[in-house]
Design an enzyme around this catalytic site. Structure first.
Site, PDB file in Angstrom:
ATOM      1  N   GLN A  26       0.867  -1.178   0.000  1.00 19.14           N
ATOM      2  CA  GLN A  26       0.000   0.000   0.000  1.00 19.14           C
ATOM      3  C   GLN A  26       0.906   1.231   0.000  1.00 19.14           C
ATOM      4  O   GLN A  26       1.441   1.631   1.035  1.00 19.14           O
ATOM      5  CB  GLN A  26      -0.912  -0.030   1.220  1.00 19.14           C
ATOM      6  CG  GLN A  26      -1.720  -1.314   1.370  1.00 19.14           C
ATOM      7  CD  GLN A  26      -2.774  -1.476   0.290  1.00 19.14           C
ATOM      8  OE1 GLN A  26      -3.737  -0.718   0.216  1.00 19.14           O
ATOM      9  NE2 GLN A  26      -2.593  -2.475  -0.561  1.00 19.14           N
ATOM     10  N   GLY A  28     -12.099   2.633   3.181  1.00 18.01           N
ATOM     11  CA  GLY A  28     -11.086   1.788   2.565  1.00 18.01           C
ATOM     12  C   GLY A  28     -10.129   2.544   1.656  1.00 18.01           C
ATOM     13  O   GLY A  28     -10.282   3.747   1.395  1.00 18.01           O
ATOM     14  N   HIS A  29      -9.136   1.798   1.149  1.00 20.77           N
ATOM     15  CA  HIS A  29      -8.096   2.432   0.329  1.00 20.77           C
ATOM     16  C   HIS A  29      -8.651   2.945  -1.000  1.00 20.77           C
ATOM     17  O   HIS A  29      -9.527   2.354  -1.603  1.00 20.77           O
ATOM     18  CB  HIS A  29      -6.901   1.495   0.111  1.00 20.77           C
ATOM     19  CG  HIS A  29      -7.240   0.173  -0.512  1.00 20.77           C
ATOM     20  ND1 HIS A  29      -6.387  -0.897  -0.483  1.00 20.77           N
ATOM     21  CD2 HIS A  29      -8.325  -0.253  -1.167  1.00 20.77           C
ATOM     22  CE1 HIS A  29      -6.930  -1.917  -1.107  1.00 20.77           C
ATOM     23  NE2 HIS A  29      -8.105  -1.557  -1.534  1.00 20.77           N
ATOM     24  N   ASN A  30      -8.129   4.088  -1.410  1.00 27.87           N
ATOM     25  CA  ASN A  30      -8.460   4.751  -2.672  1.00 27.87           C
ATOM     26  C   ASN A  30      -9.902   5.241  -2.761  1.00 27.87           C
ATOM     27  O   ASN A  30     -10.378   5.607  -3.837  1.00 27.87           O
ATOM     28  CB  ASN A  30      -8.141   3.857  -3.872  1.00 27.87           C
ATOM     29  CG  ASN A  30      -6.660   3.708  -4.113  1.00 27.87           C
ATOM     30  OD1 ASN A  30      -6.037   2.749  -3.651  1.00 27.87           O
ATOM     31  ND2 ASN A  30      -6.067   4.665  -4.805  1.00 27.87           N
TER      32      ASN A  30
END
Length: 343
Positions: free
Chosen positions: A199, A240-242
């Site tokens: 990440q 969450g990511h992005n």
């Protein structure tokens, strides 16, 4: 504070005894000396039974009250203003770095910055003018905290995190931890493997954002996870990511937004709602409590509820219609019995 003095501060009109008021309380739990409020006539019984010394009521209220009345245009807003008058002053954090704090020599501290006890600010980071970093906060390498932002105790900002100006980050918030990124597969010999995906991105928080206690916002796999300006996030929210939240939106307690989803301007994601990954929610859409959203919402429906999420009309038809039919059947049965009894 005398009720007459408070009425003057709130641009209200006092009716009844000029009593002494010391605090605010709800209609049911209020005691002598408390100020309460009501704006909805359906709560007339609560008003009539309250033990408060005074109640904020709208000008058109004609149901009376067992105590002094202060008539104001907006009782809810007036009660918030009154609560600020009764509340003790907030602690003042004076500029300076506490002796127990560890601040790398390369860190750029603006004017009037406060860094509290046992906090850590690692190399390459920048703290803007007037920012407050409370005790036991960790700010990793190359982070940015904007001017006048207030970071409460035990917050973690992992490396590269960017927080804008005039933000409020409450206790226990975690910004920039790894998102859920793994490759699953099977080797030629049939064995299963799970491979972590690095990440490598950051978290960026826009100006005027408020983030509630123990909320977690994951760093991007690549690029950035972005929370746009003036967004308000409740406690215990997972982003969450992005994920990208364009701005002026609200994420309510225990809601979760899966990776790479885009939330438009002015959206509300209500408590315990779950939004799937890699979808888009159009500007102004509201996702109801405990709703599950598996696919994009284009804005043709402004409020969805249920799992899977659907419009209120669809939800009502599916859930409420059978109950209505059962009720009609009972009524028809009773009418038939009455006709039979008449011969």
């Amino acid at each position: 504070m005398k009720a007459s003095e408070l009425a003057a501060k709130l641009n209200g009109v006092l009716e009844g005894a000029d009593c002494e008021l010391t605090a605010c309380g709800g209609l049911e739990e209020a005691r002598a000396g408390d100020l309460s409020f009501c704006k909805d006539p359906k709560h007339v019984k609560l008003v009539q039974e309250t033990k408060a010394s005074a109640v904020l009521l709208p000008p058109e209220w004609d149901k009376g009250a067992p105590c002094a009345i202060i008539r104001v245009a907006d009782p809810n807003h007036a009660c918030m203003a009154a609560a600020k008058l009764f509340a003790p002053p907030e602690p003042v954090r004076l500029p300076g770095v506490h002796p127990t704090a560890i601040v790398d020599p390369s860190v750029k501290l603006g004017e009037g910055v406060h860094v509290g006890a046992y906090s850590i600010v690692e190399k390459g980071s920048t703290i803007g003018d007037g920012a407050v970093i409370e005790a036991q906060t960790f700010i990793g390498e190359n982070c940015t905290v904007g001017a006048r932002t207030h970071v409460y105790p035990q917050v973690t900002l992992r490396e590269g995190t960017v927080v804008g100006k005039d933000c409020i980050i409450h206790c226990g918030v975690r910004l920039g931890g790894d998102g859920y990124g793994f490759n699953n597969g099977r080797r030629e010999d049939g064995s299963v493997y799970i491979e972590k995906i690095p990440q490598l991105g950051i978290v960026e928080i826009g100006d005027g954002v408020e983030i509630g206690s123990n909320t977690t916002i994951d760093r991007a796999r690549i690029g950035r996870t972005y929370i746009g300006p003036m967004t308000k996030i409740d406690n215990l929210v997972q982003v969450g990511h992005n994920v990208k939240v364009k701005g002026y939106s609200g994420l309510i307690a225990q809601s979760g937004i899966a990776g790479s989803t885009e939330i438009g301007y002015g959206c509300l994601i209500w408590a315990q709602a779950g939004v799937s990954g890699h979808i888009k929610i159009a500007d102004g859409v509201q996702v109801g409590p405990q709703a599950g959203v598996p696919q994009s919402l284009d804005g043709s429906v402004r409020y969805v509820i249920g799992a899977p999420a659907e419009s209120m009309k669809e939800f009502g038809g599916r859930v409420l219609l059978p109950k209505m039919v059962a009720k009609l059947k009972a009524e028809v049965k009773e009418l038939k019995a009455q006709l039979a009894a008449r011969g």
